[in-house]
Structure formats: C-alpha cells, structure tokens
Write a protein that holds these residues in place. Structure first.
Motif, mmCIF file in Angstrom:
data_model
loop_
_atom_site.group_PDB
_atom_site.id
_atom_site.type_symbol
_atom_site.label_atom_id
_atom_site.label_comp_id
_atom_site.label_asym_id
_atom_site.label_seq_id
_atom_site.Cartn_x
_atom_site.Cartn_y
_atom_site.Cartn_z
ATOM 1 N N ALA A 1 35.511 21.794 10.485
ATOM 2 C CA ALA A 1 34.280 21.226 11.042
ATOM 3 C C ALA A 1 34.494 20.656 12.439
ATOM 4 C CB ALA A 1 33.736 20.141 10.115
ATOM 5 N N CYS A 2 35.740 20.595 12.895
ATOM 6 C CA CYS A 2 36.069 19.973 14.187
ATOM 7 C C CYS A 2 36.391 21.003 15.263
ATOM 8 C CB CYS A 2 37.270 19.044 14.024
ATOM 9 S SG CYS A 2 37.051 17.773 12.765
ATOM 10 N N SER A 3 36.386 22.282 14.904
ATOM 11 C CA SER A 3 36.877 23.316 15.819
ATOM 12 C C SER A 3 36.031 23.467 17.076
ATOM 13 C CB SER A 3 36.960 24.663 15.099
ATOM 14 O OG SER A 3 35.687 25.036 14.591
ATOM 15 N N ASP A 4 34.736 23.186 16.985
ATOM 16 C CA ASP A 4 33.866 23.362 18.151
ATOM 17 C C ASP A 4 33.518 22.041 18.827
ATOM 18 O OD1 ASP A 4 32.347 22.371 16.109
ATOM 19 O OD2 ASP A 4 30.647 23.738 16.384
ATOM 20 N N GLN A 5 34.224 20.972 18.451
ATOM 21 C CA GLN A 5 33.956 19.661 19.042
ATOM 22 C C GLN A 5 34.940 19.362 20.174
ATOM 23 O OE1 GLN A 5 33.128 16.349 16.348
ATOM 24 N NE2 GLN A 5 33.103 17.773 14.624
ATOM 25 N N ILE A 6 34.507 18.527 21.069
ATOM 26 C CA ILE A 6 35.385 18.064 22.150
ATOM 27 C C ILE A 6 35.744 16.616 21.881
ATOM 28 C CG2 ILE A 6 35.539 17.556 24.619
ATOM 29 C CD1 ILE A 6 33.677 19.898 25.136
ATOM 30 N N ASP B 1 37.178 12.263 6.218
ATOM 31 C CA ASP B 1 35.743 12.299 6.481
ATOM 32 C C ASP B 1 35.199 13.723 6.408
ATOM 33 O OD1 ASP B 1 35.790 9.518 7.082
ATOM 34 O OD2 ASP B 1 36.472 9.985 9.110
ATOM 35 N N THR B 2 36.043 14.697 6.811
ATOM 36 C CA THR B 2 35.601 16.086 6.872
ATOM 37 C C THR B 2 36.823 16.999 6.870
ATOM 38 O OG1 THR B 2 34.161 17.613 8.079
ATOM 39 C CG2 THR B 2 35.596 16.201 9.402
ATOM 40 N N TYR B 3 36.578 18.293 6.921
ATOM 41 C CA TYR B 3 37.652 19.282 7.028
ATOM 42 C C TYR B 3 37.921 19.599 8.495
ATOM 43 C CZ TYR B 3 36.956 20.083 2.025
ATOM 44 O OH TYR B 3 36.869 19.918 0.669
ATOM 45 N N ILE B 4 39.118 20.043 8.790
ATOM 46 C CA ILE B 4 39.477 20.357 10.171
ATOM 47 C C ILE B 4 38.597 21.480 10.715
ATOM 48 C CG2 ILE B 4 41.278 22.041 9.596
ATOM 49 C CD1 ILE B 4 41.439 19.367 12.393
ATOM 50 N N ASP C 1 34.700 6.530 18.122
ATOM 51 C CA ASP C 1 34.115 7.276 17.012
ATOM 52 C C ASP C 1 35.236 8.153 16.453
ATOM 53 O OD1 ASP C 1 32.681 8.781 15.237
ATOM 54 O OD2 ASP C 1 31.413 9.763 16.736
ATOM 55 N N VAL C 2 35.859 7.690 15.368
ATOM 56 C CA VAL C 2 37.049 8.350 14.828
ATOM 57 C C VAL C 2 36.672 9.252 13.658
ATOM 58 C CG1 VAL C 2 39.356 8.021 13.851
ATOM 59 C CG2 VAL C 2 38.466 6.364 15.504
ATOM 60 N N THR C 3 37.127 10.488 13.712
ATOM 61 C CA THR C 3 36.958 11.434 12.618
ATOM 62 C C THR C 3 38.305 11.685 11.967
ATOM 63 O OG1 THR C 3 35.098 12.548 13.689
ATOM 64 C CG2 THR C 3 36.262 13.765 11.962
ATOM 65 N N VAL C 4 38.406 11.411 10.670
ATOM 66 C CA VAL C 4 39.616 11.718 9.908
ATOM 67 C C VAL C 4 39.385 13.073 9.244
ATOM 68 C CG1 VAL C 4 41.175 10.990 8.068
ATOM 69 C CG2 VAL C 4 40.037 9.277 9.502
ATOM 70 N N PRO D 1 30.069 7.436 22.675
ATOM 71 C CA PRO D 1 31.351 6.771 22.386
ATOM 72 C C PRO D 1 32.504 7.735 22.579
ATOM 73 C CG PRO D 1 30.237 7.377 20.353
ATOM 74 C CD PRO D 1 29.270 7.668 21.462
ATOM 75 N N LYS D 2 33.680 7.193 22.763
ATOM 76 C CA LYS D 2 34.878 8.014 22.837
ATOM 77 C C LYS D 2 35.140 8.632 21.468
ATOM 78 C CE LYS D 2 36.039 6.780 27.103
ATOM 79 N NZ LYS D 2 36.180 7.719 28.226
ATOM 80 N N LYS D 3 35.357 9.927 21.449
ATOM 81 C CA LYS D 3 35.569 10.628 20.186
ATOM 82 C C LYS D 3 37.062 10.879 19.971
ATOM 83 C CE LYS D 3 32.906 13.812 18.714
ATOM 84 N NZ LYS D 3 32.150 15.082 18.543
ATOM 85 N N VAL D 4 37.522 10.552 18.767
ATOM 86 C CA VAL D 4 38.947 10.674 18.429
ATOM 87 C C VAL D 4 39.090 11.458 17.132
ATOM 88 C CG1 VAL D 4 41.067 9.430 17.862
ATOM 89 C CG2 VAL D 4 39.478 8.475 19.548
ATOM 90 N N LEU D 5 40.050 12.375 17.116
ATOM 91 C CA LEU D 5 40.372 13.133 15.911
ATOM 92 C C LEU D 5 41.723 12.676 15.373
ATOM 93 C CD1 LEU D 5 39.973 15.509 13.917
ATOM 94 C CD2 LEU D 5 41.143 16.967 15.595
ATOM 95 N N VAL D 6 41.759 12.278 14.099
ATOM 96 C CA VAL D 6 43.009 11.948 13.408
ATOM 97 C C VAL D 6 43.121 12.889 12.207
ATOM 98 C CG1 VAL D 6 44.336 10.196 12.169
ATOM 99 C CG2 VAL D 6 42.934 9.531 14.143
ATOM 100 N N PRO D 7 43.960 13.928 12.294
ATOM 101 C CA PRO D 7 44.123 14.855 11.172
ATOM 102 C C PRO D 7 45.126 14.321 10.152
ATOM 103 C CG PRO D 7 45.398 15.620 13.042
ATOM 104 C CD PRO D 7 44.714 14.354 13.474
ATOM 105 N N ILE D 8 44.903 14.631 8.879
ATOM 106 C CA ILE D 8 45.838 14.227 7.836
ATOM 107 C C ILE D 8 46.087 15.393 6.887
ATOM 108 C CG2 ILE D 8 45.213 11.780 7.942
ATOM 109 C CD1 ILE D 8 43.543 12.190 5.396
#
Length: 472
Positions: A141-146, A136-139, A113-116, A84-91
């Motif tokens: 945890a997203c540093s090595d994701q594309i 959903d997680t901390y930023i 597939d949205v990660t908040v 799925p298309k992966k999307v990051l939404v930081p808050i």
C-alpha cells in the motif's frame, strides 16, 4: 562524481536536545543540552518551512488522556495548510521491537505522519523479543507514496526480512536516488542497506556485532552517524538518540529539543541513575515471573522496553490486557497484542508486577478489580511491585506507597507521597521500584535485572543493546 576529499570533508553540526550535559545560556538564562556529531558527504537537512524557536503548540508535561492516532500531530506547524512530514517504518518477523516502537512514538510526538508497514503477508508481526505488534498497513500500500523519511529498524531476522522485500528495496532506493532522507539502526545498516548498495560513499555505523560486515574505510564506531541523506545508529540503547536525530533532520533542532525534554532525555550532572533505600535482596530460587498489565492508552515505549530488556535477561514476562480483548491501542497509536487477558494471567503467582504509564492506560488499569486484587496480594505476600511514569498513582490509591520513597512523572509527583525523591531516574525502596518513565525506562528495567541477578548480568544486557551503563 564527487571527489574523495569532498565526500569526507566533515561538517560539524550542533544537534541540540537533552542528552548528558547541561549548559546554561548566559544571554537568556535558559538551560539547554547539546552534543556534536559529524556529517559527511552532504549538508544537514532542515525543515522546508520556517519555524519559530517555540513550536506553535505549547507542550504540557502531562500526557494525553486519550490514545493518539498516527494522524494527530503534537508539534503541528502553525501553517495548517502544509502537509505533515510522512515517515515509513517497515517491520517484519524478528524486527527489534524497542527500535521500531521508540522511533514511531518519538516521530509521532514531533508531528510526523508515521505509517508502520508489514513486509509480511499478515499485519500481525512477532518481534525479536516476543512482543506482538500490528502494522497499520502492508508495504504494497506504500509503493506509490512519497515519504520524507524511510526509517528501518533492526533486529534479526527482522533486518533480513526487510532486505528480502523487493518492494521495500525499491521504495528505499528511490528515496536515496531522489535525495530524500532514509535511516537504519542496529543490524539493518549492514544486513539490509549493504546488499541494496545504499551505503556507497556514506559514512555508516551499525550494531557492534555487524561492524565487520561494513566496508572498513566507511565504517564509523559512533552512536549516530549522518552522511548526506543517510542516518544510521547502533542498537536499541541508542534508539532515543537516533529518533531525535531523525526529528532534527525533519523538523529542526528546536522541535527535537522540546521532544527530548518531554522524554526526560535530560540528565543534569548531579542526577543519579538510581537511589536505593531500605535495601533488601530480591533473590528468587527459580526463573523470575513478571506480570506487565496493559490497557488502551498505555505508554508503548515503556511496555515494549520493559518486556524486551527483561526477556533478554531470561525473565519470564507475561503481558496481560485488562481490556476485553488482547489487542491494545497504545498512547501513540502503536498496536500491541498482549499475551493473555488479565483474568487468565491472574491464575499464576508473579515475583514482580510492573505498571506502565500513559494517562489513559493508567485510568483503565486502576479500574481493573483483578489487578487491584493482585497488587494487594503482592504486598501482603512481601513480593515485589513497581510503577513508572503516571502509574504510581495506582499504587497511591491503594495505599501501596505509604511510608515509601518513590518517584514518578512530574505531573503527578507532588500528589503521591511525602517521601518524594528528586534527582534520580529510578528509586528503589525495599521491594518497591519506581521511575519517571519514557527515556528513564531503560534504567528502570536494568535496575530490576541488577536486583534479580546482579550488576554483571545487567551490564551484559546493556552492552547487548548498546546502552551506556556503569561498570560497577
């Protein structure tokens, strides 16, 4: 280096999704909606896989009966082997809740597939209008994701909190360098992207209050601006357009159009913003108190938008959980923390009780004995109550729609009352207010503001969120 003429050479793209104008296709007999926007400095991004004009899954206008986790796609590709298309939404603290929640909801409906991710040291974040969201997680945890898309909500000081997060800056800068999609709305284009230098050679827009911070030559006063891989927008009132533009860039215009139809972003020329019957005054001699009950499976767009807009109008809004916990998992996987449990909220008297939709949430709300008692007392005392989307069904079960004109989600409309009103986003009958839900919730909330404080206050709030609203 690109020449200036090549950077500014416009490419007009027809972005099809339900908006304001209804057009009939003479060849197919099918109605569609469209508007054109201009792309500078690059071509439109399209889906990497071929998609038929009709998604592989047929969409029912009826909402899901259970909460949907972020991993479950609504518009899944027919080739299930494709990720799925992966999307990051930081808050962060002070993020604009309408923008964050609408983006997440709409993108998940499209199959992303949205990660908040929280840029704070805790997952729980209090947004700009007081709504408490849980990431959903901390930023980290997203540093090595594309990600296929990084989308930044606005709000203050939320945009500054995003700006000051070095890890998010690195993620978004890599996104731009590798020519993947990134977007920002409201204050974020000026407050977040500008200091990072991610606006260079891009046409860009933002909230009117921050336009003077943008480079004059590149600033554009438009609701949506697409410039290469950057998509920007103006504020909470343009978030549906912005979100559907993101969907179009990720999945193509047919998916964006179908998601827009489910959201009721389709206004025929003869559709009125609201219709009112048996007109009475809603004036109160104090700051109005509003109860907004929620449950697991409640529709997050409606909950957050109602609370946000009414609080902007200085209404005291209490979000109360009918569950055993104040922590709620909404219909599209957004995690919300209510202000109180319903039993504690019931100790007060409310000028208005508003029921949000979401099929699973409605079932939970309808089983709450405390809420049933509050609604009955509300009617007997001649106070105001309202519902939207599928929640008018609760009022119907309690006989609170008898001899009342109302509207609701199309999937339940015919079962409610003989006094159904078609062709209006919002229907007011005396001290009852109803709406179809989802994208009509903004008009619903502004109609309440108008009834309580007058049209001028409602228009002022609408201008603050950059939402088109009639002058009279």
């Amino acid at each position: 280096m690109d020449s200036l003429s090549s950077i500014l050479s416009p490419t007009t793209v027809t972005f099809r999704f339900p908006k304001l104008t209804l057009m009939a296709n003479s060849a197919t007999g099918v109605s569609s909606f469209s508007f054109a926007f201009t792309i500078y400095g690059g071509e439109r991004r399209t889906a990497t896989t071929k998609r038929s004009a009709k998604p592989s899954k047929t969409l029912s206008p009826k909402e899901p009966s259970t909460p949907i986790p972020s991993s479950l796609t609504t518009f899944a590709d027919s080739n299930t082997s494709l990720p799925p298309k992966k999307v990051l939404v930081p808050i962060g603290f002070g993020t604009e809740e309408m923008e964050a929640v609408i983006m997440v909801d709409v993108l998940r409906r499209a199959g992303a597939d949205v990660t908040v991710a929280s840029v704070e040291q805790q997952l729980e974040v209090e947004a700009a209008g007081g709504t408490k969201l849980v990431a959903d997680t901390y930023i980290s945890a997203c540093s090595d994701q594309i990600f296929d898309l990084v989308a930044l909500p606005g709000g203050m000081p939320g945009s500054a909190r995003l700006r000051d997060c070095e890890l998010l800056q690195k993620i978004t800068s890599n996104q731009a360098e590798e020519k993947r999609l990134y977007g920002a709305i409201c204050a974020a284009p000026a407050v977040t992207l500008l200091p990072w230098g991610l606006h260079r050679k891009k046409r860009i827009t933002c909230h009117p209050a921050f336009m003077d911070k943008l480079p004059t030559f590149w600033a554009v006063k438009s609701n949506i601006q697409v410039s290469g891989g950057l998509i920007t927008s103006r504020g909470p009132g343009t978030t549906f357009e912005f979100s559907l533009c993101l969907v179009e860039q990720l999945f193509g215009e047919s998916v964006a159009r179908e998601v827009g139809e489910l959201l009721f972003l389709c206004g025929a020329d003869d559709e009125s913003r609201k219709q009112e019957f048996n007109k009475v005054e809603w004036s109160v001699d104090h700051n109005p108190h509003v109860l907004l009950p929620i449950a697991n499976g409640s529709e997050e767009i409606e909950v957050v938008t109602i609370a946000d807009i009414l609080r902007r109008a200085k209404v005291n809004v209490v979000v109360a959980s009918v569950e055993k916990s104040v922590k709620i998992l909404a219909s599209r996987g957004t995690k919300i923390i209510a202000d109180k449990l319903i039993r504690d909220a019931a100790e007060s008297i409310y000028d208005i009780i508003i029921l949000p939709g979401g099929n699973a949430g409605v079932e939970k709300l309808s089983k709450s004995r405390i809420l049933k008692k509050l609604l009955k007392e509300q009617e007997l005392a001649g106070r105001i109550y309202g519902a939207l989307c599928s929640s008018p069904e609760i009022l119907h079960r309690q006989g609170l729609l008898k001899d009342k004109k109302a509207t609701a989600h199309p999937s339940i409309l015919s079962t409610l009352t003989n006094e159904v009103v078609n062709g209006a986003r919002v229907v007011i009958d005396g001290k009852l207010i109803t709406s179809r839900g989802l994208a009509t919730v903004t008009d619903f909330a502004l109609a309440i503001v108008s009834k309580l404080f007058g049209h001028a206050r409602a228009r002022s709030v609408a201008e603050g969120i950059v939402y088109e609203y009639p002058r009279s």
